[in-house]
Design a protein around this motif. Structure first.
Motif, PDB file in Angstrom:
ATOM      1  N   THR A   7      -9.307   3.697   5.768  1.00 15.84           N
ATOM      2  CA  THR A   7      -8.036   4.129   6.346  1.00 15.84           C
ATOM      3  C   THR A   7      -7.632   5.511   5.868  1.00 15.84           C
ATOM      4  O   THR A   7      -7.147   6.343   6.640  1.00 15.84           O
ATOM      5  CB  THR A   7      -6.924   3.124   5.984  1.00 15.84           C
ATOM      6  OG1 THR A   7      -7.298   1.830   6.449  1.00 15.84           O
ATOM      7  CG2 THR A   7      -5.600   3.531   6.622  1.00 15.84           C
ATOM      8  N   LEU A   8      -7.854   5.771   4.574  1.00 21.14           N
ATOM      9  CA  LEU A   8      -7.374   7.012   3.981  1.00 21.14           C
ATOM     10  C   LEU A   8      -8.388   8.153   4.045  1.00 21.14           C
ATOM     11  O   LEU A   8      -8.007   9.326   4.074  1.00 21.14           O
ATOM     12  CB  LEU A   8      -6.976   6.769   2.528  1.00 21.14           C
ATOM     13  CG  LEU A   8      -5.831   5.777   2.308  1.00 21.14           C
ATOM     14  CD1 LEU A   8      -5.564   5.614   0.809  1.00 21.14           C
ATOM     15  CD2 LEU A   8      -4.563   6.241   3.027  1.00 21.14           C
ATOM     16  N   SER A   9      -9.684   7.829   4.035  1.00 19.58           N
ATOM     17  CA  SER A   9     -10.713   8.862   4.038  1.00 19.58           C
ATOM     18  C   SER A   9     -11.014   9.266   5.480  1.00 19.58           C
ATOM     19  O   SER A   9     -11.664   8.539   6.226  1.00 19.58           O
ATOM     20  CB  SER A   9     -11.994   8.353   3.368  1.00 19.58           C
ATOM     21  OG  SER A   9     -12.976   9.368   3.335  1.00 19.58           O
ATOM     22  N   LYS A  10     -10.503  10.406   5.878  1.00 18.91           N
ATOM     23  CA  LYS A  10     -10.675  10.891   7.240  1.00 18.91           C
ATOM     24  C   LYS A  10     -11.242  12.302   7.235  1.00 18.91           C
ATOM     25  O   LYS A  10     -10.995  13.081   6.323  1.00 18.91           O
ATOM     26  CB  LYS A  10      -9.328  10.902   7.974  1.00 18.91           C
ATOM     27  CG  LYS A  10      -8.710   9.540   8.211  1.00 18.91           C
ATOM     28  CD  LYS A  10      -7.404   9.701   8.971  1.00 18.91           C
ATOM     29  CE  LYS A  10      -6.778   8.341   9.251  1.00 18.91           C
ATOM     30  NZ  LYS A  10      -5.489   8.489   9.987  1.00 18.91           N
ATOM     31  N   GLU A  11     -11.989  12.575   8.276  1.00 20.07           N
ATOM     32  CA  GLU A  11     -12.498  13.931   8.456  1.00 20.07           C
ATOM     33  C   GLU A  11     -11.426  14.800   9.104  1.00 20.07           C
ATOM     34  O   GLU A  11     -10.729  14.355  10.019  1.00 20.07           O
ATOM     35  CB  GLU A  11     -13.743  13.934   9.345  1.00 20.07           C
ATOM     36  CG  GLU A  11     -14.970  13.325   8.687  1.00 20.07           C
ATOM     37  CD  GLU A  11     -16.207  13.515   9.537  1.00 20.07           C
ATOM     38  OE1 GLU A  11     -16.131  14.272  10.534  1.00 20.07           O
ATOM     39  OE2 GLU A  11     -17.241  12.920   9.204  1.00 20.07           O
ATOM     40  N   GLY A  12     -11.311  16.015   8.638  1.00 15.34           N
ATOM     41  CA  GLY A  12     -10.394  16.944   9.286  1.00 15.34           C
ATOM     42  C   GLY A  12     -11.009  17.463  10.578  1.00 15.34           C
ATOM     43  O   GLY A  12     -12.217  17.663  10.666  1.00 15.34           O
ATOM     44  N   LYS A  13     -10.201  17.630  11.581  1.00 11.26           N
ATOM     45  CA  LYS A  13     -10.704  18.102  12.873  1.00 11.26           C
ATOM     46  C   LYS A  13      -9.811  19.212  13.407  1.00 11.26           C
ATOM     47  O   LYS A  13      -8.578  19.129  13.321  1.00 11.26           O
ATOM     48  CB  LYS A  13     -10.736  16.952  13.887  1.00 11.26           C
ATOM     49  CG  LYS A  13     -11.718  15.848  13.540  1.00 11.26           C
ATOM     50  CD  LYS A  13     -11.692  14.758  14.606  1.00 11.26           C
ATOM     51  CE  LYS A  13     -12.671  13.634  14.272  1.00 11.26           C
ATOM     52  NZ  LYS A  13     -12.639  12.562  15.305  1.00 11.26           N
ATOM     53  N   ASN A  14     -10.474  20.225  13.963  1.00 12.09           N
ATOM     54  CA  ASN A  14      -9.724  21.296  14.612  1.00 12.09           C
ATOM     55  C   ASN A  14      -9.133  20.804  15.932  1.00 12.09           C
ATOM     56  O   ASN A  14      -9.633  19.852  16.540  1.00 12.09           O
ATOM     57  CB  ASN A  14     -10.636  22.488  14.898  1.00 12.09           C
ATOM     58  CG  ASN A  14     -10.998  23.257  13.644  1.00 12.09           C
ATOM     59  OD1 ASN A  14     -10.243  23.278  12.683  1.00 12.09           O
ATOM     60  ND2 ASN A  14     -12.162  23.889  13.660  1.00 12.09           N
ATOM     61  N   ALA A  15      -8.108  21.473  16.373  1.00  9.64           N
ATOM     62  CA  ALA A  15      -7.585  21.202  17.712  1.00  9.64           C
ATOM     63  C   ALA A  15      -8.682  21.509  18.719  1.00  9.64           C
ATOM     64  O   ALA A  15      -9.468  22.441  18.560  1.00  9.64           O
ATOM     65  CB  ALA A  15      -6.355  22.068  17.967  1.00  9.64           C
ATOM     66  N   THR A  16      -8.756  20.718  19.779  1.00  8.75           N
ATOM     67  CA  THR A  16      -9.835  20.881  20.750  1.00  8.75           C
ATOM     68  C   THR A  16      -9.348  20.497  22.137  1.00  8.75           C
ATOM     69  O   THR A  16      -8.142  20.307  22.361  1.00  8.75           O
ATOM     70  CB  THR A  16     -11.064  20.048  20.341  1.00  8.75           C
ATOM     71  OG1 THR A  16     -12.154  20.357  21.210  1.00  8.75           O
ATOM     72  CG2 THR A  16     -10.757  18.561  20.387  1.00  8.75           C
ATOM     73  N   LEU A  17     -10.296  20.372  23.076  1.00  6.99           N
ATOM     74  CA  LEU A  17      -9.982  19.988  24.447  1.00  6.99           C
ATOM     75  C   LEU A  17     -10.553  18.600  24.730  1.00  6.99           C
ATOM     76  O   LEU A  17     -11.642  18.267  24.250  1.00  6.99           O
ATOM     77  CB  LEU A  17     -10.562  20.997  25.449  1.00  6.99           C
ATOM     78  CG  LEU A  17     -10.125  22.455  25.287  1.00  6.99           C
ATOM     79  CD1 LEU A  17     -10.837  23.341  26.313  1.00  6.99           C
ATOM     80  CD2 LEU A  17      -8.619  22.594  25.426  1.00  6.99           C
ATOM     81  N   SER A  62      -8.948  24.397  10.504  1.00  6.19           N
ATOM     82  CA  SER A  62      -8.771  25.860  10.597  1.00  6.19           C
ATOM     83  C   SER A  62      -8.144  26.284  11.917  1.00  6.19           C
ATOM     84  O   SER A  62      -7.653  27.409  12.038  1.00  6.19           O
ATOM     85  CB  SER A  62     -10.120  26.556  10.420  1.00  6.19           C
ATOM     86  OG  SER A  62     -11.048  26.120  11.401  1.00  6.19           O
ATOM     87  N   ILE A  63      -8.166  25.406  12.905  1.00  8.94           N
ATOM     88  CA  ILE A  63      -7.589  25.738  14.211  1.00  8.94           C
ATOM     89  C   ILE A  63      -6.589  24.655  14.597  1.00  8.94           C
ATOM     90  O   ILE A  63      -6.944  23.490  14.774  1.00  8.94           O
ATOM     91  CB  ILE A  63      -8.681  25.856  15.297  1.00  8.94           C
ATOM     92  CG1 ILE A  63      -9.668  26.963  14.940  1.00  8.94           C
ATOM     93  CG2 ILE A  63      -8.051  26.125  16.667  1.00  8.94           C
ATOM     94  CD1 ILE A  63     -10.831  27.074  15.890  1.00  8.94           C
ATOM     95  N   THR A  64      -5.339  25.058  14.682  1.00  6.86           N
ATOM     96  CA  THR A  64      -4.285  24.121  15.057  1.00  6.86           C
ATOM     97  C   THR A  64      -4.071  24.144  16.574  1.00  6.86           C
ATOM     98  O   THR A  64      -4.610  24.990  17.283  1.00  6.86           O
ATOM     99  CB  THR A  64      -2.972  24.477  14.358  1.00  6.86           C
ATOM    100  OG1 THR A  64      -2.532  25.762  14.847  1.00  6.86           O
ATOM    101  CG2 THR A  64      -3.154  24.538  12.844  1.00  6.86           C
ATOM    102  N   LYS A  65      -3.256  23.230  17.035  1.00 10.41           N
ATOM    103  CA  LYS A  65      -2.920  23.199  18.459  1.00 10.41           C
ATOM    104  C   LYS A  65      -2.270  24.502  18.883  1.00 10.41           C
ATOM    105  O   LYS A  65      -2.558  25.031  19.963  1.00 10.41           O
ATOM    106  CB  LYS A  65      -1.984  22.022  18.737  1.00 10.41           C
ATOM    107  CG  LYS A  65      -1.604  21.865  20.195  1.00 10.41           C
ATOM    108  CD  LYS A  65      -0.664  20.687  20.406  1.00 10.41           C
ATOM    109  CE  LYS A  65      -0.279  20.572  21.879  1.00 10.41           C
ATOM    110  NZ  LYS A  65       0.657  19.441  22.111  1.00 10.41           N
ATOM    111  N   GLU A  66      -1.422  25.035  18.015  1.00 10.34           N
ATOM    112  CA  GLU A  66      -0.756  26.307  18.305  1.00 10.34           C
ATOM    113  C   GLU A  66      -1.774  27.440  18.413  1.00 10.34           C
ATOM    114  O   GLU A  66      -1.678  28.299  19.289  1.00 10.34           O
ATOM    115  CB  GLU A  66       0.269  26.616  17.218  1.00 10.34           C
ATOM    116  CG  GLU A  66       1.056  27.892  17.475  1.00 10.34           C
ATOM    117  CD  GLU A  66       2.052  28.189  16.361  1.00 10.34           C
ATOM    118  OE1 GLU A  66       2.726  29.230  16.439  1.00 10.34           O
ATOM    119  OE2 GLU A  66       2.153  27.369  15.415  1.00 10.34           O
ATOM    120  N   ASP A  67      -2.775  27.442  17.497  1.00  8.23           N
ATOM    121  CA  ASP A  67      -3.822  28.470  17.547  1.00  8.23           C
ATOM    122  C   ASP A  67      -4.591  28.391  18.863  1.00  8.23           C
ATOM    123  O   ASP A  67      -4.887  29.420  19.498  1.00  8.23           O
ATOM    124  CB  ASP A  67      -4.803  28.275  16.388  1.00  8.23           C
ATOM    125  CG  ASP A  67      -4.177  28.536  15.030  1.00  8.23           C
ATOM    126  OD1 ASP A  67      -3.242  29.357  14.961  1.00  8.23           O
ATOM    127  OD2 ASP A  67      -4.620  27.908  14.046  1.00  8.23           O
TER     128      ASP A  67
END
Length: 334
Positions: A7-17, A62-67
């Motif tokens: 539950t706690l160990s998650k991969e970080g993901k950039n904003a995408t399509l 490194s890339i947010t939805k805003e980016d």
């Protein structure tokens, strides 16, 4: 403990399509990593009802939805145009193949030309046009689609994308510089590349006035750009093929097809920063092209020899003049 870890160990993901939802933007995901064995050990050592600590590493995208909203498809990363010659059917094949390449690639995705364009059949809109098969020019359904793949290949390199599969033609192509072509065949050679950038890219192919243009649209985060060059490094001699021809007199030869040399080539990818400083130069590919063979027809037709004749002597029919006898005259001594 393992359930908590999952539950706690998650991969970080950039904003995408979202490919399955009309390419709508999906927000970024923050993540965390920690060692399961260390957390189990800390849990076992902790007293009942007491808190315990586990060292974890936060993963910040490194890339947010805003980016993504701000920078999506704002730059032309690479562009290349070729002139399309030949029959109207060939031109239509080139145009149709290009239209099928108008796709979006997410970061990490690989593009396959054969998979994207599909099988070149009449049912799919392609017609018969000139193509090379086993060294000969033949009429083949889909003839000309290699010009589309070669044009796209140049745009891909100029966009500084990772080429994962490329094969040169058997013979030197006329529509791109030597060493900068990419042949394709259904069930045979493919052209593939990967979006190795952090942002999505979009392929835009257009055809107008006998010109095919391929653009790669994306996000140029640092202003760098590429120059794609190639050079001929040597010749490949052509072969000569002799064919018997019963329509040509024996002992004579006729050139049915003139030969021409092939060649060797090497291409380079030069990457520059936004100020024009060379950052890297790497060998992109080596290419080997056969020469077009010469075909000589050798005469085998037998030719009858006419025997020589001796000219007859024509008799002299002119009248014969009688001989005249000159008698000696007497002389008187002085």
């Amino acid at each position: 403990m393992k359930t908590i870890y999952k539950t706690l160990s998650k991969e970080g993901k950039n904003a995408t399509l979202d490919k399955n939802n009309d390419y709508k933007i999906v927000a970024e995901q923050y993540g965390a990593k920690y060692d399961l064995d260390d957390s189990i050990s800390a849990f076992n050592k902790a007293k009942e009802g007491k808190e315990f600590e586990v060292k974890a590493k936060a993963i910040v995208p490194s890339i947010t939805k805003e980016d993504l909203e701000k920078n999506l498809f704002k730059d032309v990363l690479g562009e290349y145009t070729t002139t399309v010659n030949g029959s109207s059917v060939r031109k239509n094949n080139v145009r149709l193949a290009g239209e099928k390449c108008n796709v979006i690639l997410l970061p990490g995705e690989e593009f396959s030309y054969n998979k994207t364009v599909g099988k070149r059949t009449k049912e799919n809109g392609f017609g018969e046009a000139g193509a090379y098969l086993n060294g000969e020019t033949v009429q083949e359904v889909g003839g000309g689609v290699c010009q589309t793949s070669s044009t796209l290949y140049n745009a891909v390199v100029l966009s500084n994308l990772e080429v994962t599969e490329r094969t040169n033609h058997t013979y030197i192509s006329s529509y791109v510089p030597i060493g900068r072509d990419a042949t394709v065949s259904w069930g045979g050679p493919d052209f593939k590349f990967k979006n190795n950038r952090d942002y999505p890219i979009k392929i835009e192919v257009s055809y107008a006035n006998n010109k095919l243009t391929c653009k790669i649209i994306g996000t140029n985060v640092d202003g760098s750009y590429v120059k794609f060059t190639s050079e001929r490094t040597g010749d490949v001699a052509y072969n000569t093929k002799y064919e018997n021809d019963a329509t040509i007199p024996e002992g004579q030869q006729v050139t049915k097809q003139a030969g021409s040399n092939g060649g060797r080539a090497v291409s380079y990818r030069l990457v520059y920063d936004k100020d024009g400083k060379l950052l890297s130069k790497k060998k992109e590919a080596k290419s080997y092209y056969k020469g077009h063979e010469a075909i000589i027809a050798v005469g085998t037709m037998k030719v009858e020899q006419v025997p020589e004749t001796t000219p007859e002597t024509t008799p002299n029919t002119e009248p014969t003049q009688p001989e005249t006898t000159i008698e000696p005259s007497e002389t008187t001594a002085q």
